[in-house]
Design a protein around this motif. Structure first.
Motif, PDB file in Angstrom:
ATOM      1  N   ASP A 127      18.909  42.132  83.630  1.00 23.83           N
ATOM      2  CA  ASP A 127      19.993  42.319  82.660  1.00 23.83           C
ATOM      3  C   ASP A 127      20.116  43.783  82.254  1.00 23.83           C
ATOM      4  O   ASP A 127      21.220  44.330  82.159  1.00 23.83           O
ATOM      5  N   GLU A 151      22.564  45.176  73.334  1.00 28.30           N
ATOM      6  CA  GLU A 151      22.381  43.734  73.506  1.00 28.30           C
ATOM      7  C   GLU A 151      21.032  43.277  72.962  1.00 28.30           C
ATOM      8  O   GLU A 151      19.984  43.840  73.304  1.00 28.30           O
ATOM      9  N   VAL A 207      25.436  43.141  70.379  1.00 25.41           N
ATOM     10  CA  VAL A 207      25.864  41.903  71.031  1.00 25.41           C
ATOM     11  C   VAL A 207      24.782  40.841  70.885  1.00 25.41           C
ATOM     12  O   VAL A 207      23.638  41.045  71.316  1.00 25.41           O
ATOM     13  N   THR A 208      25.146  39.723  70.274  1.00 22.42           N
ATOM     14  CA  THR A 208      24.224  38.601  70.159  1.00 22.42           C
ATOM     15  C   THR A 208      24.895  37.349  70.701  1.00 22.42           C
ATOM     16  O   THR A 208      26.086  37.351  71.005  1.00 22.42           O
ATOM     17  N   LYS A 245      25.226  36.768  77.251  1.00 28.05           N
ATOM     18  CA  LYS A 245      25.351  38.063  76.576  1.00 28.05           C
ATOM     19  C   LYS A 245      25.533  39.209  77.555  1.00 28.05           C
ATOM     20  O   LYS A 245      26.358  40.095  77.344  1.00 28.05           O
ATOM     21  N   THR A 246      24.740  39.210  78.626  1.00 24.36           N
ATOM     22  CA  THR A 246      24.800  40.334  79.555  1.00 24.36           C
ATOM     23  C   THR A 246      26.114  40.358  80.324  1.00 24.36           C
ATOM     24  O   THR A 246      26.691  41.432  80.549  1.00 24.36           O
ATOM     25  N   ILE A 263      23.263  46.463  82.752  1.00 25.16           N
ATOM     26  CA  ILE A 263      23.824  47.303  81.684  1.00 25.16           C
ATOM     27  C   ILE A 263      23.762  48.769  82.091  1.00 25.16           C
ATOM     28  O   ILE A 263      24.730  49.525  81.926  1.00 25.16           O
ATOM     29  N   LYS A 322      19.450  47.756  75.841  1.00 24.33           N
ATOM     30  CA  LYS A 322      18.763  46.477  75.636  1.00 24.33           C
ATOM     31  C   LYS A 322      17.360  46.841  75.172  1.00 24.33           C
ATOM     32  O   LYS A 322      16.472  47.094  76.004  1.00 24.33           O
ATOM     33  N   THR A 367      28.539  41.677  77.771  1.00 23.19           N
ATOM     34  CA  THR A 367      28.245  43.085  77.484  1.00 23.19           C
ATOM     35  C   THR A 367      28.735  43.982  78.618  1.00 23.19           C
ATOM     36  O   THR A 367      29.461  44.964  78.402  1.00 23.19           O
TER      37      THR A 367
END
Length: 233
Positions: free
Chosen positions: A54, A116, A6-7, A15-16, A58, A37, A19
């Protein structure tokens, strides 16, 4: 097993949120889910060591549960570019050191694994290597998070071009609305759909509206996993 990197189009593109939203959507289906991450800057000291918000978000979505170090092996205190934070901490970041724990994560064989990145696609990791080399080393396609605000169309198109130029496939993109009153929001979304989904040929995984308090479960309501679960990769 499906795995994606994931970018985003920039730092703070969301992103987070995306994600963890995708992870929550997978959990609703009863799927096993893992997330990583590899490097995070902007951490707080906990009894167990440095912890990044973050990465914790996740970790909270992983099913079955994973230890923090499996999710985020490199954590640094200052909220600055990771290569600068690592240098100040006396830690040498390179692709082999970052890729090894993420390969271990992938080898767990979860139904969906999301890794991520940090910042945008061109964020450096040291004087020679950047985020793209990590995605290439892991050999997984990308999910692109577009932070929808003024300039998003340009940033999205440039990021898509850069990812493809680096030889990585983009499996899907998400529009993440960052402001409560984005001017011409519908027109911008139409343009993004045209340039990424139409001419770009990349499926849209969802449009997440502006959320005053974004969280994984709310984001999941606006995300479509089907293109990823049906992805031939």
């Amino acid at each position: 097993m499906h795995a994606y990197f994931v970018t985003g189009t920039d730092t703070d593109a969301g992103k987070t949120v995306i994600t963890t939203g995708l992870m929550a959507a997978a959990r609703r289906r009863g799927l096993t889910v893992a997330g990583g991450k590899p490097v995070a800057s902007g951490c707080e000291r906990a009894p167990q060591g440095w912890r990044n918000a973050d990465a914790l978000a996740i970790q909270a979505q992983c099913h079955p549960a994973l230890p923090y170090e499996a999710v985020n092996p490199f954590a640094f205190e200052p909220a600055i570019a990771p290569h600068i934070a690592a240098h100040e901490a006396g830690v040498a970041l390179d692709i082999p050191r970052l890729a090894a724990p993420m390969r271990t994560l992938l080898e767990r064989g979860a139904d969906l694994t999301l890794i991520e990145g940090a910042g945008g696609w061109r964020v450096p990791l040291n004087e020679r290597e950047s985020i793209p080399e990590l995605a290439v080393a892991l050999q997984i396609p990308v999910v692109l998070v577009v932070g929808v605000r003024l300039g998003a169309i340009n940033h999205a198109r440039l990021t898509l071009e850069a990812i493809r130029r680096d030889g990585v496939r983009v499996a899907g993109w998400v529009a993440n609305t960052l402001e409560p009153d984005t001017p011409r929001l519908e027109e911008n979304l139409e343009a993004l759909t045209h340039w990424l989904g139409g001419q770009g040929g990349v499926p849209c995984l969802g449009v997440v509206p502006w959320l005053a308090s974004p969280d994984a479960e709310t984001a999941a309501d606006f995300l479509d996993l089907e293109p990823l679960l049906n992805d031939p990769a």
